[in-house]
Each structure stands twice: as structure tokens, then as C-alpha cells.
Write a protein that holds these residues in place. Structure first.
Motif, mmCIF file in Angstrom:
data_model
loop_
_atom_site.group_PDB
_atom_site.id
_atom_site.type_symbol
_atom_site.label_atom_id
_atom_site.label_comp_id
_atom_site.label_asym_id
_atom_site.label_seq_id
_atom_site.Cartn_x
_atom_site.Cartn_y
_atom_site.Cartn_z
ATOM 1 N N ALA A 193 4.672 14.219 1.674
ATOM 2 C CA ALA A 193 3.942 15.426 2.079
ATOM 3 C C ALA A 193 2.528 15.436 1.500
ATOM 4 O O ALA A 193 1.596 15.924 2.138
ATOM 5 N N VAL A 194 2.377 14.891 0.307
ATOM 6 C CA VAL A 194 1.071 14.885 -0.362
ATOM 7 C C VAL A 194 0.119 13.878 0.295
ATOM 8 O O VAL A 194 -1.085 14.100 0.371
ATOM 9 N N LEU A 195 0.652 12.806 0.820
ATOM 10 C CA LEU A 195 -0.156 11.750 1.441
ATOM 11 C C LEU A 195 -0.663 12.199 2.811
ATOM 12 O O LEU A 195 0.114 12.530 3.695
ATOM 13 N N THR B 235 -9.386 9.240 7.532
ATOM 14 C CA THR B 235 -9.946 7.902 7.715
ATOM 15 C C THR B 235 -9.586 6.976 6.556
ATOM 16 O O THR B 235 -9.414 5.781 6.762
ATOM 17 N N THR B 236 -9.461 7.521 5.352
ATOM 18 C CA THR B 236 -9.139 6.674 4.196
ATOM 19 C C THR B 236 -7.782 6.003 4.401
ATOM 20 O O THR B 236 -7.647 4.800 4.170
ATOM 21 N N TYR B 237 -6.805 6.773 4.849
ATOM 22 C CA TYR B 237 -5.472 6.208 5.094
ATOM 23 C C TYR B 237 -5.540 5.181 6.229
ATOM 24 O O TYR B 237 -4.958 4.102 6.130
ATOM 25 N N GLY C 118 4.088 -0.903 2.578
ATOM 26 C CA GLY C 118 4.607 -1.023 1.219
ATOM 27 C C GLY C 118 4.567 0.264 0.414
ATOM 28 O O GLY C 118 4.936 0.278 -0.764
ATOM 29 N N LEU C 119 4.135 1.354 1.023
ATOM 30 C CA LEU C 119 4.039 2.615 0.281
ATOM 31 C C LEU C 119 5.410 3.130 -0.125
ATOM 32 O O LEU C 119 6.346 3.129 0.656
ATOM 33 N N ASN C 120 5.490 3.559 -1.383
ATOM 34 C CA ASN C 120 6.720 4.178 -1.890
ATOM 35 C C ASN C 120 6.338 5.166 -2.988
ATOM 36 O O ASN C 120 5.172 5.302 -3.322
ATOM 37 N N LEU D 281 -3.132 7.392 -4.508
ATOM 38 C CA LEU D 281 -3.735 8.716 -4.353
ATOM 39 C C LEU D 281 -4.745 9.014 -5.461
ATOM 40 O O LEU D 281 -5.770 9.649 -5.210
ATOM 41 N N VAL D 282 -4.473 8.539 -6.663
ATOM 42 C CA VAL D 282 -5.433 8.729 -7.765
ATOM 43 C C VAL D 282 -6.716 7.950 -7.465
ATOM 44 O O VAL D 282 -7.821 8.445 -7.679
ATOM 45 N N GLU D 283 -6.564 6.756 -6.923
ATOM 46 C CA GLU D 283 -7.722 5.918 -6.584
ATOM 47 C C GLU D 283 -8.479 6.462 -5.370
ATOM 48 O O GLU D 283 -9.673 6.220 -5.226
ATOM 49 N N ASN D 284 -7.765 7.174 -4.487
ATOM 50 C CA ASN D 284 -8.356 7.682 -3.243
ATOM 51 C C ASN D 284 -8.000 9.157 -3.047
ATOM 52 O O ASN D 284 -7.170 9.490 -2.190
#
Length: 115
Positions: free
Chosen positions: A54-56, A61-63, A73-75, A83-86
Motif C-alpha cells: 500500500a505504501v509503494l 514515474t520513479t516506479y 524482486g520487490l518484497n 522507498l528510503v532511497e526514493n
């Protein structure tokens, strides 16, 4: 009542949510990811309360600029780091009202939260 809104000020959804709160006379603190920063602990807390999926924000555009391998590979464990980096990939706004977490903005939802 403690109310904190997290996001970036130039986001249209943030602007609408802030305007709604101001018009309703609700005082709140605004945490700007770009100015005040964001860290692993903060994003982990968001994900614990709301779920990392839900947070993602998959609409931004970044995603969309991630490689297919990164998306596949997201988990739960690597999403927080990403998310911290972006921070632009964090769905907005995240609203914390008396330690309850809400995501996104809909006037009806806010009306319910603050009634």
C-alpha cells in the motif's frame, strides 16, 4: 489530537489534503520528505501499519523507471530500502492521527477520520 501529514509539498494530492485540513480548521504538522528527510525506521513504521504494497506508489514515474527485475524482486524487506532511497515512490499523503495511520486522500475518508 496529534496530526502529522507526510509527503512532498508540490504533490497535487498533498495540496488537496492540506487544503481540506485547513478548511476544516484542523491543525497538523507537515513533514516534507525532501526538506526534513526520511529514514529506514520511519518507512518501516509506515509499512508495518499500512503494508508495504500500500505504501509503494506504482503509478509514479520513479516506479516506472525501475527495471523489470527490480519490480519482480520487490518484497517486504527490500521495499523499505528502495522507498528510503526514493521517497517519491511513497504513496501520498500518509496521515498519522493519534498513532493511527491512513494513506491517500479522499474527502469522505478525512471526514470520517475527523468526525
Amino acid at each position: 489530537m496529534t496530526t502529522i501529514m507526510y509527503g512532498i509539498p508540490n504533490c497535487d494530492t498533498i495540496k488537496k489534503a492540506r487544503k481540506w485540513l485547513e478548511n476544516a480548521g484542523i491543525s497538523f504538522e507537515f513533514h516534507d520528505y525532501r526538506k526534513q528527510g526520511i529514514n529506514q525506521e520511519m518507512v518501516s513504521t509506515f509499512c508495518q501499519h499500512l503494508g508495504w504494497e500500500a505504501v509503494l506508489n506504482k503509478r509514479g514515474t520513479t516506479y516506472r523507471q525501475l527495471t523489470q527485475e527490480q519490480k519482480d524482486g520487490l518484497n517486504a524487506s527490500n521495499a523499505v530500502t528502495l522507498l528510503v532511497e526514493n521517497p517519491a515512490m511513497i504513496k501520498r499523503p500518509i496521515l498519522v492521527v493519534n498513532d493511527q495511520y491512513f494513506i491517500g486522500f479522499k474527502a469522505e475518508q478525512y471526514q470520517e477520520i475527523f468526525s
